[in-house]
Design an enzyme around this catalytic site. Sequence first.
Site, PDB file in Angstrom:
ATOM      1  N   TYR A 159       0.817  -1.217   0.000  1.00 44.29           N
ATOM      2  CA  TYR A 159       0.000   0.000   0.000  1.00 44.29           C
ATOM      3  C   TYR A 159       0.854   1.273   0.000  1.00 44.29           C
ATOM      4  O   TYR A 159       0.312   2.372  -0.011  1.00 44.29           O
ATOM      5  CB  TYR A 159      -0.896   0.054   1.240  1.00 44.29           C
ATOM      6  CG  TYR A 159      -2.127  -0.817   1.173  1.00 44.29           C
ATOM      7  CD1 TYR A 159      -2.026  -2.138   0.763  1.00 44.29           C
ATOM      8  CD2 TYR A 159      -3.367  -0.323   1.527  1.00 44.29           C
ATOM      9  CE1 TYR A 159      -3.145  -2.949   0.712  1.00 44.29           C
ATOM     10  CE2 TYR A 159      -4.491  -1.129   1.480  1.00 44.29           C
ATOM     11  CZ  TYR A 159      -4.377  -2.440   1.066  1.00 44.29           C
ATOM     12  OH  TYR A 159      -5.482  -3.235   1.027  1.00 44.29           O
ATOM     13  N   LYS A 229       2.320 -13.911   6.245  1.00 38.33           N
ATOM     14  CA  LYS A 229       2.529 -14.985   5.266  1.00 38.33           C
ATOM     15  C   LYS A 229       4.032 -15.212   5.144  1.00 38.33           C
ATOM     16  O   LYS A 229       4.611 -15.204   4.043  1.00 38.33           O
ATOM     17  CB  LYS A 229       1.960 -14.576   3.896  1.00 38.33           C
ATOM     18  CG  LYS A 229       0.475 -14.700   3.771  1.00 38.33           C
ATOM     19  CD  LYS A 229      -0.024 -16.135   3.690  1.00 38.33           C
ATOM     20  CE  LYS A 229       0.349 -16.832   2.413  1.00 38.33           C
ATOM     21  NZ  LYS A 229      -0.159 -18.229   2.382  1.00 38.33           N
ATOM     22  N   ASP A 283      -3.562 -17.056   5.952  1.00 37.35           N
ATOM     23  CA  ASP A 283      -4.690 -17.830   5.403  1.00 37.35           C
ATOM     24  C   ASP A 283      -5.329 -18.691   6.488  1.00 37.35           C
ATOM     25  O   ASP A 283      -6.558 -18.792   6.596  1.00 37.35           O
ATOM     26  CB  ASP A 283      -4.288 -18.670   4.176  1.00 37.35           C
ATOM     27  CG  ASP A 283      -2.934 -19.327   4.320  1.00 37.35           C
ATOM     28  OD1 ASP A 283      -2.145 -18.898   5.184  1.00 37.35           O
ATOM     29  OD2 ASP A 283      -2.650 -20.279   3.580  1.00 37.35           O
ATOM     30  N   ASP A 307      -6.266  -5.411   6.096  1.00 34.17           N
ATOM     31  CA  ASP A 307      -7.440  -4.987   5.342  1.00 34.17           C
ATOM     32  C   ASP A 307      -8.395  -6.165   5.197  1.00 34.17           C
ATOM     33  O   ASP A 307      -9.593  -6.076   5.485  1.00 34.17           O
ATOM     34  CB  ASP A 307      -6.973  -4.499   3.960  1.00 34.17           C
ATOM     35  CG  ASP A 307      -7.919  -3.489   3.351  1.00 34.17           C
ATOM     36  OD1 ASP A 307      -8.972  -3.219   3.954  1.00 34.17           O
ATOM     37  OD2 ASP A 307      -7.618  -2.977   2.263  1.00 34.17           O
TER      38      ASP A 307
END
Length: 420
Positions: A159, A229, A283, A307
């Site tokens: 971002y 991740k 995840d 987000d």
Amino acid sequence: MEFDKITVPEEGEPVEVVDADTSEFEVPDTPIIPILYGDGIGTDVGPAAQQVLDAAAQATGRDIAWMRMYAGESAREKYGENLPEDTVEAIRTFRIAFKGPLTTPVGSGFRSLNVALRQRLDTYANVRPTYHLDGVPSPVSNPEQMDMVTFRENTEDVYAGIEWEHDSDEVEEVREFVEKEMGFDDTIHDGPVGIGVKPITEFGTKRLVRRAIDYALEHDRDSVTLVHKGNIMKFTEGQFRDWGYEVAEEEYGDEVITEDTLWEERDGEQPDDAVVVNDRIADNMLQQVLTRTDQYDVLATMNLNGDYISDACGAQIGGLGIAPGANFGDALCLAEPVHGSAPKYAGQDKVNPTAMILSGVIMLEYMGWDDAAELARDAVEATISSKMVTYDLHRQIEGGEKLKTSEFADEIVENIETLA
Ligand code: NAP
């Protein structure tokens, strides 16, 4: 205090920063609070939230001197630009401010005003509490188990806005650098490519994780979970996890304990007096928020994961019409709902102002007005529990009464007067 097109209200006083490191404020009984309605439905939910917060402040013996400021469409009309210096300076000066959503068209080279604001104000922590209010319909069986607060890093990650358009000279230069200088010669497919950069710094990570741990300690929470991740993106997301643990281990002494130590030294038993820091792959975390909802408490993560995860959590407690948020810097708070400007509903006096009101509740808590915050929150809950709701909840509540945005706000104000 001189602004170009912002009028400072005469009746109020600015809040004063007592200690910037600990975000300690001296808040007068009538603080000046800058407010930006924003685009689209911002002009529906902004005034509704203002009305409710005014009522809660007055019921607890105070008042708010609102100061209108402008960005997006309202600023284009008034200043001929999207984000006037006036607005940024007003927030910097008055330190605690309130905003509605701003529109960002997809593509079109138009930079997100929200991202620009966060970067210019250095509001590095986007905080999203997700808790369930009685009577709010939910897609899960036990929505009351959801009580998490997501700390989303707000200035870095993909971002950050470091990206180049396909077919530009810049993107070809970056491709050549990556392929020739960095040795990734068989990785990017031939043909047009867009490339972005994902910076995750030690500075950005540590100040975010520190804020999450401080919050957990102050609010008697059990755990802080670092969400990443790192299995795939080792040097960015994996490093976020490692720096996060470093903060926990090096800066908090016995007040914080890592999950590994918990198992090695205490057989997994949660101590009463310490916050446990653990980590989960993003995840997996998206499943865990559904399947083991009550086991998680405070989450600390990077911008993109934050987000997604906070929206997934928000779905369990009633969706975008409900989910509140706030952006924090050092001794600075800009409260704003999670939802966007929903242009198709703009000006229809239709959408749910709860998310905006509950964002205001976060702001009141930050001001130390816990009684006013609780009153506003309880009055929203009482209104929804009595099945007086806006269209979004009405379509899921049998026998409910559908109210306009302004009628819903009026009901909440009545409940404030009854509860006070
Ligand atoms: P959105 O404005 O959040 O709207 C998506 C859908 O969420 C709406 O169609 C509506 O669903 C529901 N919704 C949102 N707010 C609601 C409310 N207050 N009450 C009831 N339902 C509500 O998302 P978007 O359409 O993806 O984005 C529109 C613009 O907002 C974009 O330009 C985007 O960049 C911007 N945006 C700004 C911010 C911000 O300023 N912080 C955040 C997100 C997006 P139903 O139609 O199903 O009822």
